[in-house]
Write an enzyme that holds these catalytic residues in place. Sequence first.
Site, PDB file in Angstrom:
ATOM      1  N   LYS A 107       0.961  -1.046   0.002  1.00  0.00           N
ATOM      2  CA  LYS A 107       0.166  -0.026  -0.019  1.00  0.00           C
ATOM      3  C   LYS A 107       0.896   1.211  -0.136  1.00  0.00           C
ATOM      4  O   LYS A 107       0.475   2.218  -0.760  1.00  0.00           O
ATOM      5  CB  LYS A 107      -0.781  -0.045   1.135  1.00  0.00           C
ATOM      6  CG  LYS A 107      -1.638   1.445   1.695  1.00  0.00           C
ATOM      7  CD  LYS A 107      -2.397   1.179   2.747  1.00  0.00           C
ATOM      8  CE  LYS A 107      -1.728   1.676   4.034  1.00  0.00           C
ATOM      9  NZ  LYS A 107      -1.316   2.932   4.546  1.00  0.00           N
ATOM     10  N   ASN A 108       1.745   1.326   0.984  1.00  0.00           N
ATOM     11  CA  ASN A 108       2.711   2.655   0.971  1.00  0.00           C
ATOM     12  C   ASN A 108       3.702   3.058  -0.010  1.00  0.00           C
ATOM     13  O   ASN A 108       4.230   3.964  -0.212  1.00  0.00           O
ATOM     14  CB  ASN A 108       3.379   2.495   2.517  1.00  0.00           C
ATOM     15  CG  ASN A 108       2.365   2.720   3.589  1.00  0.00           C
ATOM     16  OD1 ASN A 108       1.100   3.045   3.333  1.00  0.00           O
ATOM     17  ND2 ASN A 108       2.478   2.603   4.781  1.00  0.00           N
TER      18      ASN A 108
ATOM     19  N   CYS B 214      -5.524  12.532  13.578  1.00  0.00           N
ATOM     20  CA  CYS B 214      -5.191  11.007  13.134  1.00  0.00           C
ATOM     21  C   CYS B 214      -5.338  10.198  14.329  1.00  0.00           C
ATOM     22  O   CYS B 214      -4.682  10.856  15.248  1.00  0.00           O
ATOM     23  CB  CYS B 214      -3.870  10.778  12.291  1.00  0.00           C
ATOM     24  SG  CYS B 214      -3.276   9.286  11.852  1.00  0.00           S
TER      25      CYS B 214
ATOM     26  N   ARG C   9       0.194  14.432  13.366  1.00  0.00           N
ATOM     27  CA  ARG C   9       0.974  14.074  12.257  1.00  0.00           C
ATOM     28  C   ARG C   9       1.115  15.385  11.331  1.00  0.00           C
ATOM     29  O   ARG C   9       0.317  15.488  10.069  1.00  0.00           O
ATOM     30  CB  ARG C   9       0.392  13.041  11.411  1.00  0.00           C
ATOM     31  CG  ARG C   9       0.462  11.770  11.956  1.00  0.00           C
ATOM     32  CD  ARG C   9      -0.272  10.596  11.414  1.00  0.00           C
ATOM     33  NE  ARG C   9       0.502  10.007  10.146  1.00  0.00           N
ATOM     34  CZ  ARG C   9       0.062   9.087   9.423  1.00  0.00           C
ATOM     35  NH1 ARG C   9      -1.053   8.691   9.640  1.00  0.00           N
ATOM     36  NH2 ARG C   9       0.724   8.860   8.232  1.00  0.00           N
TER      37      ARG C   9
ATOM     38  N   ASP D 295       4.388   0.336  11.911  1.00  0.00           N
ATOM     39  CA  ASP D 295       3.212  -0.150  11.188  1.00  0.00           C
ATOM     40  C   ASP D 295       3.274  -1.612  11.694  1.00  0.00           C
ATOM     41  O   ASP D 295       2.209  -2.210  11.120  1.00  0.00           O
ATOM     42  CB  ASP D 295       3.345   0.089   9.579  1.00  0.00           C
ATOM     43  CG  ASP D 295       3.035   1.459   9.450  1.00  0.00           C
ATOM     44  OD1 ASP D 295       2.778   2.209  10.120  1.00  0.00           O
ATOM     45  OD2 ASP D 295       3.387   1.521   8.095  1.00  0.00           O
TER      46      ASP D 295
ATOM     47  N   ARG E  43      -8.947  -0.354   4.848  1.00  0.00           N
ATOM     48  CA  ARG E  43      -8.191   0.918   3.937  1.00  0.00           C
ATOM     49  C   ARG E  43      -6.707   0.290   3.617  1.00  0.00           C
ATOM     50  O   ARG E  43      -6.251   0.783   2.357  1.00  0.00           O
ATOM     51  CB  ARG E  43      -7.813   1.895   4.915  1.00  0.00           C
ATOM     52  CG  ARG E  43      -8.971   2.791   5.199  1.00  0.00           C
ATOM     53  CD  ARG E  43      -8.773   3.828   5.942  1.00  0.00           C
ATOM     54  NE  ARG E  43      -7.315   4.480   5.917  1.00  0.00           N
ATOM     55  CZ  ARG E  43      -6.335   4.544   6.695  1.00  0.00           C
ATOM     56  NH1 ARG E  43      -6.479   4.579   8.015  1.00  0.00           N
ATOM     57  NH2 ARG E  43      -5.208   4.998   6.256  1.00  0.00           N
TER      58      ARG E  43
END
Length: 465
Positions: A22-23, A117, A122, A308, A400
């Site tokens: 994803k990132n 968030c 952030r 993460d 997500r």
Amino acid sequence: MDMFVVRGGKPLVGRVAVSGAKNAALPIMAATLLADGSSRLAGVPDLVDVATLAELLRSLGVHVERTNADGMELSVVDTKPWVADYELVRRMRAGVCVLGPLLASRGRACVSLPGGCNIGHRPIDVHLKGLAALGADIRIENGYVIATATQLQGADIYLGGPFGSTVTGTCNVLSAAVLANGVTTIEAAACEPEVVDLGNLLIKMGARIEGLGTPFLRIEGVASLAGVEHTIIRDRIEAATLMIAAALTRGRVELEGVCLHHMTAVVEKLREIGVVLERCDNGAIAAGENRLVASDCIALPYPGIPTDIQAQLMALLCCADGLSIVTDKVFPDRFMHAPELVRLGARIRRESASAIINGVDRLSGACVMASDLRASAALVLASLAAEGDSVVRRIYHLDRGYERLDDKLRQLGADIRRVRDAPENMPGTLHSEILSDQLVDTDDVQPISGPNWHRAASRTPRQLS
Ligand code: EPU
């Protein structure tokens, strides 16, 4: 809204393919704003965040089309739009990835400032500092960043922030510098494999970049970039999550396509805790054959243990013998999963940017609430290990960033069902408690349907209290 109903205690066994990262996919999709002609991407995971960014890019004049399950073609068809709307950016912080590419390709960008968030404060001040150093005029008005520059100029930029390097900040400044006049150097650049993947895409497009994967980047600006074909790297966070699932359930899972080289610190740590990890032909095998033992983990920028995976590691350590300390140096407030893990029977005490975990012999099923993407994964992992039924609510966070995680877990033998979040879908063991429980006021609950049952659902069943 959906929730997961999980019956724990089933060992996960079998083979599963790791999806595209994803990132990496998000900044790479945004970088197609820079290219003349179309780009064809492979390995684009089917995620809510990817769909949201596709929608944002369409609003910015990019034709985006899914070509097959993991393929995507993107080409700029209108270079006039320059406003990334709040409605789209607020749904996904990575929307800020369009800032650098828009500014460099169109000379101006108006991007909604991402708001609060759940994982902590952030800011994007370092992104803005980097773009300003390239000569952009930057101001914040009505909740939007407005950046303009007739022609960006190469510069020497230090991109370190108070918590180390910035991943999307590096992506933004790198994506802008490739079209700047002259040479840019970036010090304290993020070294994450996802940043390297973006850099490799840009190089294929015609950019001149040296130093990818190190904190020092040298970029020689070019006049234009062309569309290319590119395959996105596999998701090291999904891979680590599945490794932990195998270990927690005492199973044995083959992870197809995983690149262990992208996750050395995690592999080292998992082995130290007792997880069996072996390379195999097309990936790696993770197994939970040994006793799990306590360990101290510190989440750091790459090549450290990623923030993460901090929540998922915590779920693992909840079931390890002894006392562990988990510290997050990237997002020091990213601990909302801890009280939910406690609901599943874990023993965790928070101490500023750390959590102290005293391993327990068994977790027991409960109704828990996901607060963010990786917290959701941690709760699913703990539920797989817990005795009895668990319910993980608000799994839209999970959707997500994990591609059909429930399907993959089911394929490995997990008893996990995705159902509508409604009282009638609560497992009997949890349902009767909820309906008979006294209601209490809790903060931050969203009404779903019915007579406030959701409020009671976050409470301990009466006979256990
Ligand atoms: N920071 C600043 N100023 C900035 C930018 C960052 O102070 O201008 C601070 C942050 O507050 C944080 C630290 O620097 O304390 C690192 O933040 P970073 O900018 O690296 O995070 P990000 O780019 O916003 C990406 C990932 C996150 C991941 C972090 C850290 C994407 C789309 N997101 O976010 O992924 O946690 O890097 O590795 O790449 C996730 O996938 O669940 C996720 C949150």
